[in-house]
Enzyme design. Structure first.
Site, short mmCIF file in Angstrom:
data_model
loop_
_atom_site.label_atom_id
_atom_site.label_comp_id
_atom_site.label_asym_id
_atom_site.label_seq_id
_atom_site.Cartn_x
_atom_site.Cartn_y
_atom_site.Cartn_z
N ASN A 147 43.41 2.71 20.50
CA ASN A 147 44.65 1.92 20.40
C ASN A 147 45.43 2.20 19.10
O ASN A 147 46.45 1.57 18.86
CB ASN A 147 44.31 0.42 20.47
CG ASN A 147 43.45 -0.05 19.31
OD1 ASN A 147 43.04 0.75 18.47
ND2 ASN A 147 43.18 -1.33 19.25
N LYS A 148 44.96 3.12 18.28
CA LYS A 148 45.61 3.31 16.97
C LYS A 148 46.79 4.28 17.06
O LYS A 148 47.04 4.87 18.10
CB LYS A 148 44.57 3.80 15.95
CG LYS A 148 43.51 2.76 15.64
CD LYS A 148 44.09 1.50 15.05
CE LYS A 148 43.05 0.47 14.62
NZ LYS A 148 42.34 -0.20 15.71
N ILE A 149 47.49 4.46 15.94
CA ILE A 149 48.74 5.24 15.97
C ILE A 149 48.47 6.69 16.36
O ILE A 149 49.29 7.32 17.04
CB ILE A 149 49.51 5.11 14.64
CG1 ILE A 149 50.92 5.67 14.77
CG2 ILE A 149 48.76 5.75 13.47
CD1 ILE A 149 51.91 5.09 13.81
N ILE A 150 47.33 7.24 15.95
CA ILE A 150 46.81 8.47 16.57
C ILE A 150 45.35 8.20 16.91
O ILE A 150 44.72 7.33 16.30
CB ILE A 150 46.93 9.73 15.68
CG1 ILE A 150 46.10 9.58 14.41
CG2 ILE A 150 48.37 10.10 15.41
CD1 ILE A 150 45.76 10.90 13.77
N ASN A 195 40.54 4.90 16.78
CA ASN A 195 40.21 4.24 18.03
C ASN A 195 41.37 4.45 19.03
O ASN A 195 42.49 4.77 18.62
CB ASN A 195 40.00 2.75 17.73
CG ASN A 195 39.44 2.00 18.90
OD1 ASN A 195 38.83 2.59 19.79
ND2 ASN A 195 39.65 0.70 18.91
#
Ligand SMILES: Cc1ncc(COP(=O)(O)O)c(C=O)c1O
Length: 388
Positions: free
Chosen positions: A190-193, A188
């Site tokens: 907002n995730k780290i990738i 998603n």
């Protein structure tokens, strides 16, 4: 508001995304099949140390597929961490099964092995063990997988690891997401990738992953016409988005490093004022946290919602900790097992915790601004306490 908004965890592009997107366009594979998907799946499986991966349209879809593959159905129970985002448990309801929520333990904030043990003992007595245990690695903190996997094996209940937030985190030198029968990741925004939206299901069971691909593409029987014997889903990732994922996977280690640096800077600046309970695992040398979000609990004199409001006034996004799922109206009828008879850990963390902007592209200048605002407010709070 003088400066542009500082987000909690915005996307961080590398510059190579467009190249792989163009490959999809050039080859006209604008579909949920193609080279980007194949290579993205290989990258994920290789990085996580799993035998295979299936790229899907979201982390939620991956959890749903895992539960479908485990045969979760109406009348079954599924145990799930309570302190998490609603998407960890929604697929239990999609399958018309009943969630049972398990409290956190105070070190990692993740599923309490002792609460899980109590819940399993009772379930066994009732003759109704759960069909699965969904363990979340919250904010990138690895759960206590050794104890949890021991219980999973002792009771023969499979674990689905919701590693949506923990790509790159390790426990005893093994990647989160690779302990359970299935691991789940989210890409998603907002995730780290990110792939803007997307997810992956990983496993060592390649047959199960083939079935996941089948279920994720409408469960189409191998017939020349369109024939369906089973209920399927439309859950595959687009080849265009997988191109974004390929570029993002090239820098996953840098992203982990940057998030850790963001966390360390907050910790240095705030440790005098705030109780960083969630750091604990970094001091246990058997874990590496990706520090997806810097999350911590405040001492009693500090009200997290007030801090969030002070930051909001300056156009900075901070967030409370996830509201535990056993407190959600959606799940009000579900059972909940606390860490111990007298300790309700997830509720305490929810009451006193907050998350700060943690993007891997957060500039030093912006982080400095955030820290200044926090220190101003925290100093004020501690002064009030002294005067009183
Ligand atoms: C813990 C957790 N589980 C599941 C999800 C669901 O992932 P997605 O948004 O890709 O469906 C998320 C994030 O959104 C999450 O944070």
């Amino acid at each position: 508001m003088s400066h542009s908004k500082i987000y909690l965890s915005p996307p961080h592009m590398t510059g190579n995304e467009q190249k792989y997107i163009n490959e999809a366009f050039d080859s006209n594979w604008i579909a949920p099949v193609g080279r980007n998907i194949d290579l993205f799946e290989q990258d994920i499986a290789h990085y996580v140390g799993a035998k295979g991966a299936v790229a899907v349209s979201s982390g939620t879809a991956a959890i749903h597929l895992a539960l479908s593959l485990l045969g979760v159905k109406k009348g079954d129970t599924v145990f799930c961490s309570s302190l998490t985002f609603v998407a960890s448990a929604n697929p239990i309801l999609y399958q018309s099964a009943d969630p049972v929520f398990i409290d956190s333990e105070p070190e990692s904030w993740n599923m309490s092995p002792q609460a899980l043990n109590r819940a399993l003992v009772e379930a066994k007595k009732k003759g109704k063990l759960p069909k699965a245990i969904i363990v979340v690695h919250l904010y990138g903190q690895p759960a206590k997988m050794e104890e949890i996997m021991e219980l999973s094996e002792a009771y023969d209940v499979p674990v689905v690891e919701d590693a949506a937030e923990s790509l790159g985190s390790t426990y005893q030198n093994q990647m989160t997401g690779s302990f359970g029968k299935f691991g789940v990741f989210s890409f998603n925004g907002n995730k780290i990738i990110t792939t803007s939206g997307g997810g992956a299901l990983v496993s060592d069971d390649l047959e199960a992953l083939d079935r996941a691909r089948f279920l994720a593409t409408q469960a189409r029987d191998p017939a020349i016409y369109y024939q369906h014997s089973q209920l399927g889903f439309n859950y595959r990732l687009s080849n265009i988005l997988a191109g974004i994922g390929r570029a993002q996977m090239e820098v996953i280690e840098d992203r982990v490093q940057s998030r850790k640096e963001v966390f360390e800077s907050y910790k240095r600046a705030l440790s005098e004022y705030v109780d960083f309970q969630c750091n604990y695992q970094s001091e246990r040398n058997l874990c590496r946290e990706n520090r997806w979000l810097t999350a911590f609990t405040c001492v009693d004199s500090v009200e997290p919602l007030e801090i969030i409001e002070h930051l909001r006034e300056q156009n900075i996004e901070a967030r409370p900790i996830w509201k535990p799922l056993h407190l959600q109206p959606l799940f009000e009828k579900c059972m909940y097992y606390t860490h111990s008879i007298s300790e309700n850990v997830s509720e305490e963390i929810f009451r006193s915790g907050l998350c700060l902007p943690s993007g891997s592209n957060l500039s030093k200048e912006d982080q400095g601004k955030i820290i200044d605002i926090l220190l101003k407010n925290l100093r004020k709070e501690s002064l009030i306490e002294e005067i009183v």
